[in-house]
Design an enzyme around this catalytic site. Sequence first.
Site, short mmCIF file in Angstrom:
data_model
loop_
_atom_site.label_atom_id
_atom_site.label_comp_id
_atom_site.label_asym_id
_atom_site.label_seq_id
_atom_site.Cartn_x
_atom_site.Cartn_y
_atom_site.Cartn_z
N CYS A 130 37.50 -19.11 0.20
CA CYS A 130 37.60 -18.05 -0.82
C CYS A 130 38.31 -18.71 -1.98
CB CYS A 130 38.34 -16.84 -0.27
SG CYS A 130 39.85 -17.19 0.65
N SER A 131 39.47 -18.24 -2.42
CA SER A 131 40.17 -18.94 -3.48
C SER A 131 41.12 -19.96 -2.87
CB SER A 131 40.92 -17.95 -4.37
OG SER A 131 40.00 -17.10 -5.00
N ASP A 132 42.12 -19.47 -2.14
CA ASP A 132 43.08 -20.40 -1.53
C ASP A 132 42.77 -20.67 -0.07
OD1 ASP A 132 44.72 -20.96 -3.77
OD2 ASP A 132 45.53 -18.93 -3.62
N GLY A 133 41.90 -19.87 0.49
CA GLY A 133 41.50 -20.12 1.87
C GLY A 133 42.52 -19.66 2.89
N ASN A 143 37.26 -17.43 -11.53
CA ASN A 143 38.27 -18.37 -11.07
C ASN A 143 38.20 -19.72 -11.78
OD1 ASN A 143 40.36 -18.13 -8.82
ND2 ASN A 143 38.75 -16.73 -8.16
N ASN A 174 39.33 -8.97 -3.40
CA ASN A 174 40.60 -9.69 -3.24
C ASN A 174 41.71 -8.81 -2.68
OD1 ASN A 174 41.60 -8.12 -5.33
ND2 ASN A 174 41.12 -9.65 -6.88
N ILE A 175 42.88 -9.39 -2.53
CA ILE A 175 43.99 -8.71 -1.85
C ILE A 175 44.41 -7.43 -2.57
CG2 ILE A 175 44.90 -10.81 -0.77
CD1 ILE A 175 47.14 -10.74 -2.93
N ASP A 206 43.32 -15.97 3.08
CA ASP A 206 43.16 -14.54 3.35
C ASP A 206 41.76 -14.24 3.89
OD1 ASP A 206 45.73 -13.54 2.57
OD2 ASP A 206 45.20 -14.02 0.51
N ARG A 264 52.60 -11.32 2.30
CA ARG A 264 51.70 -10.17 2.45
C ARG A 264 52.44 -8.97 3.04
NH1 ARG A 264 49.47 -12.52 -0.73
NH2 ARG A 264 47.69 -13.95 -0.51
#
Lengths: 768, 556
Positions: free
Chosen positions: B328-331, B241, B266-267, B333, B374
């Site tokens: 996490c990354s964007d916070g 990242n 991740n998603i 999920d 999502r």
Amino acid sequence: MFSLKPPRPTFRSYLLPPPQTDDKINSEPKIKKLEPVLLPGEIVVNEVNFVRKCIATDTSQYDLWGKLICSNFKISFITDDPMPLQRFHYRNLLLGEHDVPLTCIEQIVTVNDHKRKQKVLGPNQKLKFNPTELIIYCKDFRIVRFRFDESGPESAKKVCLAIAHYSQPTDLQLLFAFEYVGKKYHNSANKINGIPSGGGSGPGGGGVQKTPLFETYSDWDREVKRTGASGWRVCSINEGYMISTCLPEYFVVPSSLADQDLKIFSHSFVGRRMPLWCWSHSNGSALVRMALIKDVLQQRKIDQRICNAITKSHPQRSDVYKSDLDKTLPNIQEIQAAFVKLKQLCVNEPFEETEEKWLSSLENTRWLEYVRAFLKHSAELVYILESRHLSVVLQEEEGRDLSCIVASLVQVMLDPHFRTITGFQSLIQKEWVMAGYQFLDRCNHLKRSEKESPLFLLFLDATWQLLDQYPAAFEFSETYLAVLYDSTRISLFGTFLFNSPHQRVKQSTEFAISKNIQLGDEKGLKFPSVWDWSLQFTAKDRTLFHNPLYIGKSTPCVQNGSVKSFKRTKKNYSSTLRGMPASLKNGIISDQDLVPRRNSLILEAKPDLPQQPESQNSGMERYFREWFSKPADLHGVILPHLSGTHVKLWKLCYFRWVPEAQINLGGFITAFHKLSVLADEVDVLSRTLRQHRAGPLEACYAELDKSRMYFRASGPHDASGTPEFLSSSFPFSPVGNLCRRSISGTPLSKFLSGAKIWLSTETLANED
Amino acid sequence: MSLLRGLLGMELIGTSVRLFLDFREKLASLDSALILDVPLGVISRIEKMGGATSRGENSYGLDITCKDMRNLRFALKQEGHSRRDMFEILTRYAFPLAHSLPIFAFLNEEKFNVDGWMVYNPVEEYRRQGLPNHHWRITFINKCYELCDTYPALLVVPYRASDDDLRRVATFRSRNRIPVLSWIHPENKTVIVRCSQPLVGMSGKRNKDDEKYLDVIRETNRQISKLTIYDARPNVNAVANKATGGGYESDDAYHNAELFFLDIHNIHVMRESLKKVKDIVYPNVEESHWLSSLESTHWLEHIKLVLTGAIQVADKVSSGKSSVLVHCSDGWDRTAQLTSLAMLMLDSYYRSIEGFEILVQKEWISFGHKFASRIGHGDKNHADADRSPIFLQFIDCVWQMSKQFPTAFEFNERFLITILDHLYSCRFGTFLYNCESVREKQKVTERTVSLWSLINSNKDKFKNPFYTKEINRVLYPVASMRHLELWVNYYIRWNPRIKQQQPNPVEQRYVELLALRDEYIQRLEELQLASSAKLSDPSPSPSSPSQMMPHVHTHF
């Protein structure tokens, strides 16, 4: 009584690994008089002091100090130290908290750390080193570990050798049960019938019927009458085991076969095991088991005669359906191999390392596949008996292994009587003990049998699957099944000790003569029956055998208002999919479903169905489909769901000693607790009501002391929380029973890396 | 693929809510009607199958893929263009966004006697937690969503951090999602704080304000010298990242923090995993190698990692007495999964029906889990890379917990399944849009009905009879493959062969016993009334059960 020890106040930081305090080792061990509790006839053969029982592999801080003794019945660790970290202990009256019966020992491993050596001890073996450690692998999945750092080296060695010697006796008569019974007879020398035989009282205490043992003519006669079987009679030609040594003295045969014919036929059967009636459906179809006919020339003729006789015994003169179990089911070696793998996976291998591949490893053991195979085959036979109105003959080489499982499962599914405690026990007597299941060899009590196989456990496991799927259909709980399995490992009960009823008579008569015991009219010594549960558990503890969900047929139920009936009536069942064909997938009918799929309930064409019409498969499919489309009548037939999602691992039995798998204050037991409390409250109310109606009767008060339930209501609308000592292992406890890392208090410890998981032995060289 | 054959007299009523089919089956052995009820919001894609030249009665028709693991296939007659009409109607109403039509929730005029929008009031929820206190304050800095457009209007931040500090910190956090309080421990006052990744980048940028801010958070709790940071991602993902400007808190910059990676994927990984689950349960349930097939989907393994992560967060706060920062990354999920699950373990309030609604409303809806992206409500673009079953995975984790602790939750399985059904149905406004600011703009609370209205006006249906209310008990599930199970009643519920007994026999028996108890109590009361009428003497007769069972007696 129960020892409900409060958890020791161990408020310590769980952030750091527990300090490796070895002060217990350095401190002078206490010298105390520690005396073993012995049963009649039990003698101490060897003992060693200053032994440490290890509780965890990564720390010695919980270790207990005490004396290790080996008797002719058990190994016993006697200590004054309280058990650490343990919330609950289910007490067996025959055994102390740290005891292991000799017949429960699977393997004995001695280790010397300093010399870096280990040895598996067989009987009459020498040990060239002084052991510093003893590891006992038990047949019930426990692993117990002792250390001898402070003990006399010679006496430690002697105890290890004694355990090895006494746990692997050369002769059946050396098993403790003989000594015990002999002593009982001596003690009651004046009374000839010193030991009460019989099934003992039920687990609930007084008022419960006795378990029929099927040792007598009348037990069989009653069973014939109970099932309404006409065309069948009790036959006494094997009295005194004159015909066969692996059949019971009394059994049931088609009425049309005369004793004389049976005597002639018997010679042609393997083990002279001629057809034995097991059970009859109310429609007249009978379940029969028999060995193969070894006489090739006579085979057709005898087979025909037998089948004709069975047909004649059927009110509709229906055909006979033969099921060759040897061809359709896994054999005993395969089952044993699966069990060994299962055990390896569940307790021996490191917990974390088996996590990633857990599901496929479990599949690879094939245990669940075999459980499913037996359930599936039994369900198919239920269809034949119930829907096609045909009598079923189970055929197997000797007719005393796989037949026991299948015959029992078919009856558990078809007859609600066998889902009661007394009924289930009578089923085990009828289809296992009396039918000559070789408990001695299959349990391998003498440790030298090549024929070990856990068929009885497989039956209990399959029964558990049905209990899991139909939790309200059984009078007993899963604790009962687990305790029953454990009881096969205690060499005190005649029930699980012999290969046949004849063996009991023969061996115990010999023993009685050698010990100068007057038998009088008795046929052999009367060993205690496992069904006399009061020998093992207090009345209170036995209430844990009761399933609070179960509603007996005789239980009065309120027939008005909201409580209509306990039967699942059709009205209760609300589903838009009711009555749809089973092949409906996502609301749509599939073509493929008309073709039977592998492992589905749909029967594939089998070689043993020569007489079957084309419609057999679709008939069976329709039967199952219709059965499953309706709500189950818990007092009628129950059939197993067999998909991969339905056949599960029996966690209580296989994980109860595994600390990492324990859910503290959780698991099904917490719902069971709530149910019991409520059921108890309802019981109290119903008694109060009855008492009100009957007027002030003193007799009613006496009843109030008794409860069916282990967990009791403390008041109306009891909303008390979950007791602290409940866990998914309840009533068993992993503490001290499986030497693992000390997982307690906090889940964080599970994530501590680098903790040593298993014993040092892997890196050690084998002696020899 | 399954099909429905010989459809005589099929009626299809394409309303904007649901596909409603009612057809009588003309199969020899049966005469039951099948009613198929599919909210159009559940539809993920619609395809025509077969053409004018197709042979065979089942080869021509429509194929409908649903978001809830179902596939429907309708065979139609070729004559009369019926398929074209049906396809057009379905497409139009199933994917209103592509046709400039409103989502059904805005048309729904259902009335309930409870207003679900009143369930969550952030001020009240923070007050319940004992906030504000002298370490933590409520700020309205984001009132107009100017600080962070995906955060809620109301935030709880350290007392010692000024609004200017917050603005400076926002520049160093991905999408301005600064660390804010999610939950505070009622006794030891440690906190769970959530945020997005720091914008470290390839060059390893530092930000004094962010570093200071984290130190301020740490100091609100005097019991431990370090702040624990849980980065939900696998270590390699966090490093990767950096290439896109993100990253993680390094040891050099954040001396007083300890960082752990939780290895949750991740998603995209989760989406593919669920796809594999569908492959093994549909159209037929894989039977011969069920367990290894299940293993190969990795679904339970992901569940295990999420639960394990949440357990660590909960344990750190409860036993480790250390404040915890989760990102996490964007916070929006994995972070939402971890904080909400940890809060569920720590705070028994969230295990009640209303508490759980508040938890979802707070940690998921208000903190900007991108439900619209999502789930793809009303969007025909079924293959969008933003789709992912993150919320489903969270509900699955809750279900796993409820299996392990059958008495700990006030709600039952049906409650969880109902939430999931309406995650897709578009009947309620609850899960629409990506964040609070958009919902505000669309006036969702005024123009739509809340899912909680449906549930709270009919609470009994969603109650777990075994529920035992407990206070201050931390619930640690065992996150082991030995206990995790595939949620058959959700993932395979459309398959009647697999269907579990409904209602659950254990629950049903309990309810029967409850009814029986009430019946008995009533009859006893009647009897006692009758006897006390006979005997004017009010004192209990000596034979009354009071001595034996005072509790029963006093009750009557």
